[in-house]
Write an enzyme that holds these catalytic residues in place. Structure first.
Site, PDB file in Angstrom:
ATOM      1  CE  LYS A 118     -23.136  25.182 -32.222  1.00 51.31           C
ATOM      2  NZ  LYS A 118     -24.253  26.101 -32.503  1.00 51.31           N
ATOM      3  CD  GLU A 177     -12.308  32.316 -22.748  1.00 51.28           C
ATOM      4  OE1 GLU A 177     -12.854  33.425 -22.748  1.00 51.28           O
ATOM      5  OE2 GLU A 177     -12.402  31.493 -23.697  1.00 51.28           O
ATOM      6  N   GLY A 189     -25.336  27.778 -28.007  1.00 53.42           N
ATOM      7  CA  GLY A 189     -24.780  27.525 -26.684  1.00 53.42           C
ATOM      8  C   GLY A 189     -25.721  27.860 -25.550  1.00 53.42           C
ATOM      9  NE  ARG A 190     -28.229  33.551 -27.245  1.00 55.55           N
ATOM     10  CZ  ARG A 190     -27.472  33.537 -28.342  1.00 55.55           C
ATOM     11  NH1 ARG A 190     -26.273  32.981 -28.317  1.00 55.55           N
ATOM     12  NH2 ARG A 190     -27.899  34.079 -29.465  1.00 55.55           N
ATOM     13  CD  GLU A 249     -23.934  34.898 -26.026  1.00 50.92           C
ATOM     14  OE1 GLU A 249     -22.907  35.256 -25.409  1.00 50.92           O
ATOM     15  OE2 GLU A 249     -24.222  33.712 -26.230  1.00 50.92           O
ATOM     16  CG  HIS A 297     -32.673  43.945   3.851  1.00 46.35           C
ATOM     17  ND1 HIS A 297     -32.998  44.743   4.925  1.00 46.35           N
ATOM     18  CD2 HIS A 297     -33.619  42.970   3.811  1.00 46.35           C
ATOM     19  CE1 HIS A 297     -34.075  44.263   5.521  1.00 46.35           C
ATOM     20  NE2 HIS A 297     -34.475  43.186   4.874  1.00 46.35           N
ATOM     21  CE  LYS A 311     -14.311  33.806 -27.499  1.00 49.76           C
ATOM     22  NZ  LYS A 311     -15.421  32.858 -27.794  1.00 49.76           N
TER      23      LYS A 311
END
Length: 501
Positions: A188, A194, A247-248, A333, A364, A474
């Site tokens: 964005k 990263e 963003g999400r 978030e 399981h 960050k």
């Protein structure tokens, strides 16, 4: 009119009845109240502890928190993110929002479609592979879409890389031939450390692979085109989206480029229309008839009355294996907040910790705790009526039977004189039944979860659209790497042990 404080107190005074008793008392009425069908998806909350009294209390809470007003503000493009003074206009990407925002979204979609058409026409040479680099919402959404919908007729090989760990990028490089690879960089702000480090390594890989114009193989998906151009990507290969798209919530924008390219534009358009159908339901349906609000009622019942700290989501469909990871970001978030819209301490539980897994594998692995452990965990099952394979029908029938049986077993339990073999029961579940995993149904499903998150935020009186909680770590990581911040002795010792610095 009931105040929010009075509604919360009424919820605290409310007493739950055993699930088996609730279901047996008047099953037809219960199904009528707690089962909804929207966009050909059956949302079944009949095995939750919601009853008429709880629904009435939570409806009063929604009224006290001005749910209708905040919903109207959301769809009109008003400020619903006060800490950043922004609207949240992901629904405009689907055609429902402020007219100017809808028009801009459609224009940007057309720009993306033109780039998809140009790639298909050979403007970048022969392209077989797409390396999509992003993190958080810039990666989770595209990864979910391509994995869920592109298993049989994917037109390009797509790999989504989010982790800054070099092993992730190296694995992608090993699968792709640089001569036939296009790289999409999704950020964005186009400042994400990263993502830009991974992008720089991808550029170097293309150079070393003999690509004549390596920077010409890059596409930027961003709300900050100037930064993308500074990085070296030509304006013609930048697909912008609005600052008002979080963003999400961004897979509907140019962040969905990998899906539009790999699945084809028609599939991407169907995805948008499926979400738009859920938008219309959320915007128009009132009270408990609104499935997104009704699901939020159950969430608040479990988090703030019955003390459940987690909520588990299990996809009984391999195509939806990435859904729990996607929902972790969307829900935690968004609503993992400790203050109200006014900046005051929240004073109650916010988002539940979302976790989950896939189908019979999870049975399981973790269902022992769900059936006999000391934690009460609301469970959500997501399953489709139609299979995605041509094998013996017994495969899908067994899968669906396991899904349905788990919900029944969690509710009913089983008494035994041997404590190790006793199942307490009275454990809640909800089931979401899709007809098929199609772009339309997946779009509607994701939009349902988005609006459910918003509904929960309204009930709590919090802001679901900022995410300052991700910033501090960050910032400290950058300071630690650059040696510009003095850390505590324990952190310094750990840094010395890890990196020898």
């Amino acid at each position: 009119m009931t105040t929010a404080t009075e509604a919360w107190q009424a919820l605290a005074d409310w007493q739950p009845r055993p699930l088996a008793e609730l279901v047996a008392a008047d099953p037809d009425a219960r199904l009528q109240v707690l089962v909804r069908r929207v966009a050909d998806i059956r949302f079944d909350l009949a095995k939750t502890h919601l009853d008429d009294a709880a629904v009435a209390i939570l409806s009063r809470l929604a009224e006290a928190q001005d749910f209708a007003g905040r919903r109207k503000t959301l769809f009109s493009g008003g400020i619903v993110n006060p800490t950043e003074e922004r609207a949240a206009e992901h629904s405009a990407e689907r055609g429902d929002g402020a007219p100017d925002s809808v028009h801009r979204a459609q224009a940007l979609h057309q720009r993306m479609r033109m780039l998809v058409d140009a790639i298909e026409a050979g403007a970048f040479g022969e392209i077989r592979h797409l390396l999509h680099i992003g993190i958080g919402g810039s990666a989770l959404g595209p990864d979910l879409l391509v994995d869920a919908l592109g298993r049989h007729d994917r037109r390009y090989d797509v790999t989504v890389v989010s982790n800054v760990d070099g092993a992730a990028l190296s694995e992608a490089f090993a699968k792709f031939d640089p001569e036939y690879t296009l790289v999409a960089v999704a950020s964005k702000t186009f400042t994400t450390t990263e993502t830009l480090l991974n992008a720089a390594s991808a550029l170097q890989w293309l150079e070393e692979g003999g690509v004549e114009d390596p920077s010409g193989r890059f596409v930027a998906l961003t709300a900050n085109p100037d930064k993308a151009m500074e990085w070296g990507i030509d304006e013609t290969r930048i697909l912008p989206f609005s600052e008002t798209i979080g963003g999400r919530y961004s897979l509907w924008s140019s962040i969905g480029f990998p899906a539009a390219l790999a699945l084809g534009w028609d599939a991407f358009a169907e995805l948008l229309e499926g979400a738009a159908e859920m938008d219309r339901h959320f915007r128009l349906a009132e009270g408990a008839d609104n499935i997104c609000l009704l699901a939020a009622f159950a969430d608040q019942l479990y988090a703030n009355r019955l003390g459940c700290q987690t909520r588990a989501v299990f996809a009984y469909d391999e195509r939806l294996r990435l859904l729990p990871s996607y929902l972790q970001q969307l829900e935690m978030e968004s609503n993992g907040k400790g203050v109200t819209l006014d900046g005051e301490p929240l004073g109650r539980a916010s988002a539940a910790i979302t976790w989950g897994g896939v189908g019979t594998d999870a049975q399981h692995a973790v269902f022992q705790l769900l059936h006999q452990g000391t934690h009460l965990v609301p469970v959500e099952f997501v399953v489709a009526r139609e299979a995605d394979d041509l094998l013996d029908a017994a495969h899908h029938e067994t899968l669906v039977a396991n899904c349905i049986a788990q919900g029944a077993a969690l509710m009913a339990g089983r008494a035994s004189g041997d404590g190790a073999r006793a199942y307490p029961g009275n454990r809640p579940s909800a089931t979401i039944l899709l007809e098929q995993v199609t772009p339309h149904q997946l779009g509607a499903l994701i939009a349902f979860y988005e609006h459910r998150v918003f509904a929960n935020a309204v009930l709590l009186g919090i802001n679901p659209f900022d995410q300052f909680g991700v910033e501090l770590g960050k910032e400290m990581a950058k300071g630690l790497a650059e040696g510009t911040v003095a850390f505590d002795p324990a952190t310094q010792a750990l840094m010395q042990a890890a990196l020898g610095e």
